[in-house]
Design an enzyme around this catalytic site. Structure first.
Site, mmCIF file in Angstrom:
data_model
loop_
_atom_site.group_PDB
_atom_site.id
_atom_site.type_symbol
_atom_site.label_atom_id
_atom_site.label_comp_id
_atom_site.label_asym_id
_atom_site.label_seq_id
_atom_site.Cartn_x
_atom_site.Cartn_y
_atom_site.Cartn_z
ATOM 1 N N HIS A 101 -1.085 0.397 -9.870
ATOM 2 C CA HIS A 101 -1.731 -0.602 -8.993
ATOM 3 C C HIS A 101 -2.272 -1.789 -9.813
ATOM 4 O O HIS A 101 -3.476 -2.065 -9.813
ATOM 5 C CB HIS A 101 -2.850 0.034 -8.156
ATOM 6 C CG HIS A 101 -3.166 -0.765 -6.907
ATOM 7 N ND1 HIS A 101 -3.592 -0.206 -5.733
ATOM 8 C CD2 HIS A 101 -3.110 -2.100 -6.663
ATOM 9 C CE1 HIS A 101 -3.788 -1.157 -4.827
ATOM 10 N NE2 HIS A 101 -3.496 -2.315 -5.376
ATOM 11 N N ARG A 111 0.856 -1.182 0.000
ATOM 12 C CA ARG A 111 0.000 0.000 0.000
ATOM 13 C C ARG A 111 0.894 1.236 0.000
ATOM 14 O O ARG A 111 1.976 1.235 0.609
ATOM 15 C CB ARG A 111 -0.888 0.026 1.259
ATOM 16 C CG ARG A 111 -1.981 -1.033 1.277
ATOM 17 C CD ARG A 111 -3.071 -0.772 0.238
ATOM 18 N NE ARG A 111 -4.115 -1.791 0.243
ATOM 19 C CZ ARG A 111 -4.195 -2.797 -0.618
ATOM 20 N NH1 ARG A 111 -3.292 -2.932 -1.579
ATOM 21 N NH2 ARG A 111 -5.182 -3.663 -0.545
HETATM 22 C C1 GLV Z 1 -4.682 -5.445 -4.058
HETATM 23 O O1 GLV Z 1 -4.150 -4.431 -3.800
HETATM 24 C C2 GLV Z 1 -5.291 -6.356 -3.123
HETATM 25 O O2 GLV Z 1 -5.414 -6.053 -1.923
HETATM 26 O O3 GLV Z 1 -5.676 -7.437 -3.604
#
Ligand code: GLV
Length: 308
Positions: A271, A223
Site C-alpha cells: 500500500h 482497495r
Molecule cells: C490511499 O489509499 C488513499 O486513499 O489516499
C-alpha cells in the site's frame, strides 16, 4: 478550538507540518487530546470505529488520503458533518508513476524475461506496439482520470469505465453495468482506481476477470475489497489472467501466511502506490479548517451517500 489527528500513519509528522503552515492552530493527537469538547475537526487515516463520537462539537472530518471509504461505516453519525478528502497533484503524480511502471513491465514482458533468465535462455519475444495495448481504467475520477490521460499521452490505448458518464480527454469511456462487459472485453491491462462503495465491493471477481482479453493483467491500487481474492487466484491459475500487481489488500498488512505472497503471478507492494505527503497536503487541510471557522464552502467535499 482545535483539530485532532486520528491516524495510523505518523500523526506527529502531520502535527508538526500542520503547525508549520499555521502555528496558531492547536493540533492534537488522538486519544490524548486535553479537552475533547474543543475538537472541531478530525483528520483521519484508518481511525478506529467509534472514535469520532468522542467529540461532541465536531464540525468536519477529513481523510488524510484520497479515499473516504473508512468513513462509510459511520454514515449515519456523519450525516450532518461534512466529509473531506485530499486532492493533491503529488498524489496524482505518484499514482501515475506506480501504474505506469507496472503497465510498462506488463507490456514489455518483464515477467517472461525473468523466467527465461532462470534457465539462462536468450529468447527475444515478438516486439509489440504500445498503441496496441489497451489499458482499461476502472474509475476515472481525480486519480483514475489523471493516470488515464497520462498513460494515453505515453502511447497506451486507454479506455475508461465509470458508474456515471464521464468525459476525459483521449479516453473513450464506458458507463454503468450495461457497458462493463464491452469495456472488459477490450482490456489488456485492467487498472482499478474505483472508490470503494457497496456497488464496487467485489466487482473484480471470476466473472469480470474472465471477461477480460485472454492473457490480460490486473493492477489494483484502489482497495483490497474490490477484488474477490480466491477468484483472482483461480483465474490466474487457470491461465486466463497473466499477472496481478497488487498494492492493496482486504487485510493490511497482508498476513504472512496469505497465498498471495508466494503466488508466481502476483507482484505485491505494501500500500505504497501513492501516499499523502504531509508538506504537500497540509496547506489544504489548514485552508479547510479556516473556511469551516468562517462558514465558507469547504474544498474537496465527498458525498457519503454516493460513497466518494
Ligand atoms: C490511499 O489509499 C488513499 O486513499 O489516499
Amino acid at each position: 478550538m482545535s483539530i485532532t489527528i486520528i491516524s495510523t500513519r505518523s500523526p506527529e509528522v502531520w502535527q508538526r507540518t500542520l503547525n508549520e503552515v499555521d502555528p496558531d492552530v492547536e493540533i492534537e493527537i488522538w486519544p490524548n487530546e486535553k479537552d475533547k469538547s474543543k475538537i472541531e475537526m478530525a483528520l483521519c487515516w484508518q481511525h478506529p470505529e467509534g472514535s469520532l463520537q468522542e467529540y461532541p462539537n465536531l464540525k468536519a472530518v477529513s481523510s488524510l488520503g484520497a479515499g473516504v471509504d473508512h468513513f462509510l461505516k459511520e454514515k449515519d453519525f456523519l450525516k450532518d458533518i461534512p466529509v473531506l478528502r485530499v486532492v493533491d497533484p503529488l498524489l496524482e503524480q505518484s499514482m501515475f508513476e506506480y501504474v505506469c511502471t507496472a503497465a510498462l513491465q506488463i507490456y514489455r514482458e518483464f515477467d517472461v524475461y525473468e523466467k527465461l533468465q532462470q534457465d539462462s535462455n536468450w529468447q527475444p519475444q515478438k516486439p509489440r506496439k504500445i498503441g496496441d495495448m489497451t489499458v482499461g481504467m476502472m474509475g476515472v475520477g481525480k486519480l483514475g482520470g489523471y493516470c488515464g490521460s497520462r498513460l494515453a499521452q505515453f502511447g497506451f490505448n486507454v479506455i475508461g469505465w465509470s458508474q456515471t458518464p464521464k468525459q476525459i480527454d483521449s479516453i473513450k469511456n464506458f458507463t454503468g453495468e450495461a457497458e462493463l462487459e464491452q469495456f472488459l472485453a477490450k482490456t489488456d491491462i485492467l487498472i482499478c482506481l474505483l472508490p470503494l462503495t457497496d456497488n464496487t465491493r467485489g466487482l473484480i471477481n471470476k466473472t469480470t476477470l474472465n471477461q477480460l482479453k485472454e492473457g490480460a493483467s490486473l493492477i489494483n491500487v484502489a482497495r483490497g475489497a474490490h477484488v474477490v481474492e480466491q477468484d483472482l487466484i483461480d483465474v490466474l491459475d487457470q491461465g486466463h489472467l497473466n499477472l496481478a500487481f497488487l498494492d492493496v489488500f482486504n487485510q493490511e498488512p497482508l498476513p504472512a501466511e496469505h497465498p498471495f505472497w508466494q503466488h508466481p503471478k502476483i507482484k505485491i507492494t505494501p500500500h505504497c502506490s501513492s501516499v499523502s505527503n504531509p508538506k504537500s497536503v497540509a496547506p489544504q487541510l489548514i485552508e479547510n479548517y479556516h473556511r469551516m471557522k468562517q462558514g465558507k464552502n469547504l474544498l474537496n467535499q465527498a458525498d457519503l451517500a454516493r460513497g466518494y
